[in-house]
Design an enzyme around this catalytic site. Structure first.
Site, PDB file in Angstrom:
ATOM      1  N   THR A  66      21.319  33.010  34.648  1.00  0.00           N
ATOM      2  CA  THR A  66      21.035  31.926  35.599  1.00  0.00           C
ATOM      3  C   THR A  66      19.579  31.462  35.488  1.00  0.00           C
ATOM      4  O   THR A  66      19.288  30.279  35.687  1.00  0.00           O
ATOM      5  CB  THR A  66      21.356  32.318  37.064  1.00  0.00           C
ATOM      6  OG1 THR A  66      20.489  33.373  37.476  1.00  0.00           O
ATOM      7  CG2 THR A  66      22.808  32.739  37.214  1.00  0.00           C
ATOM      8  N   ASN A  67      18.676  32.371  35.148  1.00  0.00           N
ATOM      9  CA  ASN A  67      17.300  31.928  34.912  1.00  0.00           C
ATOM     10  C   ASN A  67      17.217  31.059  33.662  1.00  0.00           C
ATOM     11  O   ASN A  67      16.493  30.061  33.639  1.00  0.00           O
ATOM     12  CB  ASN A  67      16.357  33.122  34.786  1.00  0.00           C
ATOM     13  CG  ASN A  67      15.916  33.626  36.143  1.00  0.00           C
ATOM     14  OD1 ASN A  67      15.198  32.938  36.863  1.00  0.00           O
ATOM     15  ND2 ASN A  67      16.376  34.813  36.515  1.00  0.00           N
ATOM     16  N   MET A  74      17.288  43.196  29.268  1.00  0.00           N
ATOM     17  CA  MET A  74      17.254  44.531  29.857  1.00  0.00           C
ATOM     18  C   MET A  74      16.910  45.638  28.858  1.00  0.00           C
ATOM     19  O   MET A  74      17.386  46.765  28.992  1.00  0.00           O
ATOM     20  CB  MET A  74      18.579  44.817  30.576  1.00  0.00           C
ATOM     21  CG  MET A  74      18.898  43.820  31.680  1.00  0.00           C
ATOM     22  SD  MET A  74      17.539  43.508  32.830  1.00  0.00           S
ATOM     23  CE  MET A  74      17.981  44.605  34.156  1.00  0.00           C
ATOM     24  N   LEU A 110      10.565  46.874  25.639  1.00  0.00           N
ATOM     25  CA  LEU A 110      10.025  46.457  24.337  1.00  0.00           C
ATOM     26  C   LEU A 110       8.883  47.378  23.917  1.00  0.00           C
ATOM     27  O   LEU A 110       8.129  47.869  24.759  1.00  0.00           O
ATOM     28  CB  LEU A 110       9.542  45.018  24.421  1.00  0.00           C
ATOM     29  CG  LEU A 110      10.667  43.996  24.669  1.00  0.00           C
ATOM     30  CD1 LEU A 110      10.088  42.672  25.143  1.00  0.00           C
ATOM     31  CD2 LEU A 110      11.500  43.797  23.408  1.00  0.00           C
ATOM     32  N   HIS A 170      10.720  39.170  37.191  1.00  0.00           N
ATOM     33  CA  HIS A 170      11.149  40.447  37.779  1.00  0.00           C
ATOM     34  C   HIS A 170      11.454  40.216  39.263  1.00  0.00           C
ATOM     35  O   HIS A 170      10.672  39.557  39.960  1.00  0.00           O
ATOM     36  CB  HIS A 170      10.028  41.478  37.610  1.00  0.00           C
ATOM     37  CG  HIS A 170      10.384  42.827  38.149  1.00  0.00           C
ATOM     38  ND1 HIS A 170      11.146  43.731  37.447  1.00  0.00           N
ATOM     39  CD2 HIS A 170      10.106  43.405  39.343  1.00  0.00           C
ATOM     40  CE1 HIS A 170      11.310  44.821  38.173  1.00  0.00           C
ATOM     41  NE2 HIS A 170      10.686  44.648  39.329  1.00  0.00           N
TER      42      HIS A 170
HETATM   43  C1  GAR Z   1      17.108  38.460  37.420  1.00  0.00           C
HETATM   44  O1  GAR Z   1      17.118  38.811  38.784  1.00  0.00           O
HETATM   45  C2  GAR Z   1      15.850  38.978  36.767  1.00  0.00           C
HETATM   46  O2  GAR Z   1      14.726  38.905  37.580  1.00  0.00           O
HETATM   47  C3  GAR Z   1      16.238  40.408  36.505  1.00  0.00           C
HETATM   48  O3  GAR Z   1      17.567  40.343  36.038  1.00  0.00           O
HETATM   49  C4  GAR Z   1      18.205  39.224  36.653  1.00  0.00           C
HETATM   50  C5  GAR Z   1      18.807  38.371  35.545  1.00  0.00           C
HETATM   51  O4  GAR Z   1      19.585  37.343  36.091  1.00  0.00           O
HETATM   52  N1  GAR Z   1      15.368  41.012  35.529  1.00  0.00           N
HETATM   53  C6  GAR Z   1      14.983  42.268  35.573  1.00  0.00           C
HETATM   54  O5  GAR Z   1      15.342  43.041  36.439  1.00  0.00           O
HETATM   55  C7  GAR Z   1      14.050  42.678  34.450  1.00  0.00           C
HETATM   56  N2  GAR Z   1      13.443  43.937  34.736  1.00  0.00           N
HETATM   57  P1  GAR Z   1      20.046  36.135  35.174  1.00  0.00           P
HETATM   58  O6  GAR Z   1      20.672  36.734  33.921  1.00  0.00           O
HETATM   59  O7  GAR Z   1      21.074  35.436  36.034  1.00  0.00           O
HETATM   60  O8  GAR Z   1      18.845  35.281  34.883  1.00  0.00           O
END
Ligand code: GAR
Length: 219
Positions: free
Chosen positions: A16-17, A93, A96, A112
Site C-alpha cells: 500500500t505504501n 522485511m 540489509l 517504519h
Molecule cells: C507498513 O506498515 C510499513 O511501515 C511496515 O510494513 C508495512 C508494509 O505495508 N514496515 C516495517 O515494519 C519495516 N520494519 P505495505 O506493504 O502495505 O506498504
C-alpha cells in the site's frame, strides 16, 4: 522543470505504501518516477500493483541465494541497471547488510510504523499498545547500519484509542504512512535534505511551534 528522480522500491507484501508512491508520482505531486519494483516474495500483491501501473518488476528471492551478500548484490545490480538514484524500502522485511547499506548511503529511505526511536523491530503496534503510550505514528528515515535507527526525515503522529487492537492501530498508522512517504521522497528529490550526523536538516521547511496534540484531547 527538472526531470523526475528515478527511484527503486523494495517490497515484501501488500504494497500500500508502494501504491501511494505510484499515485503521487502519477498525479505529479511527487517529482519522482518509479523505475523498478523488487520483491523478495513472488506472491507479494505489491507486484500486481506495479504491473498494473506499467512499472518493471523483479522477483529476487533471498532463498535462492547462498547468503545475504549474493542476494543483495543481485538487488544492487538490478537497481543500478534500472538507473535508480534513490531506493525506497516499503514494507521490505529483510534486514540489509552493511554492504548494501553503504552502496546506497544517503540514497535509501525506509518507512517504519512507530515513532522511532521508540519501538523498533517487529510487532510494533502491539508493543506500543502494551506500553500504554497515548500516541504512536510513522517514521520515514534514511537507512543506516543500525536497524530502524537512521536519520529521521518526517514523522506523523496518531492517537492510540482505548479499544484499539494492533490491527486498528496499524490501519490508522498506515493512512499516515501513505501521506508522509511521498512527502519524504519529494523533499529528497528536491534536494532539500541534508544529513548532519543523526539529524536531517530540511531546507525551507515550514514550522508550527503550536502544533501540540493531547490524547485524550481534554474538554
Ligand atoms: C507498513 O506498515 C510499513 O511501515 C511496515 O510494513 C508495512 C508494509 O505495508 N514496515 C516495517 O515494519 C519495516 N520494519 P505495505 O506493504 O502495505 O506498504
Amino acid at each position: 522543470m527538472a526531470e523526475p528522480l528515478p527511484i527503486g522500491v523494495l517490497i515484501s507484501g501488500g504494497g500500500t505504501n508502494l501504491q501511494a508512491l505510484i499515485d503521487r508520482s502519477a498525479d505529479g505531486s511527487m517529482p519522482a518516477r518509479i523505475v523498478l519494483v523488487i520483491s523478495n516474495k513472488a506472491d507479494a500483491y505489491g507486484l500486481t500493483r506495479a504491473r498494473n501501473a506499467g512499472i518493471p518488476t523483479r522477483v529476487i528471492d533471498h532463498r535462492e541465494f547462498s547468503g545475504r551478500e549474493p542476494f543483495e548484490r543481485a538487488m544492487a545490480e538490478a537497481l543500478r541497471e534500472a538507473g535508480a538514484q534513490l531506493v525506497c524500502l516499503a514494507g521490505f522485511m529483510r534486514v540489509l547488510s552493511p554492504y548494501f547499506i553503504r552502496s546506497f548511503h544517503g540514497r535509501m529511505l525506509n518507512i517504519h510504523p512507530s515513532l522511532l526511536p521508540a519501538f523498533p523491530g517487529l510487532h510494533v503496534q502491539r508493543q506500543a499498545i502494551e506500553a500504554g503510550v497515548r500516541f504512536s505514528g510513522a517514521t520515514v528515515h534514511y537507512v543506516s547500519e543500525e536497524v530502524d535507527a537512521g536519520p529521521i526525515v518526517i514523522q506523523a503522529v496518531v492517537p492510540i484509542l482505548p479499544d484499539d487492537d494492533e490491527h486498528a492501530l496499524a490501519a490508522r498508522i498506515l493512512q499516515q504512512e501513505h501521506r508522509i512517504y511521498p512527502l519524504a521522497v519529494t523533499l529528497h528529490a528536491q534536494d532539500r535534505l541534508r544529513i548532519e550526523g543523526r539529524r536531517v536538516r530540511i531546507l525551507d521547511a515550514p514550522t508550527r511551534p503550536d502544533a501540540a496534540l493531547l490524547n485524550p484531547p481534554g474538554a
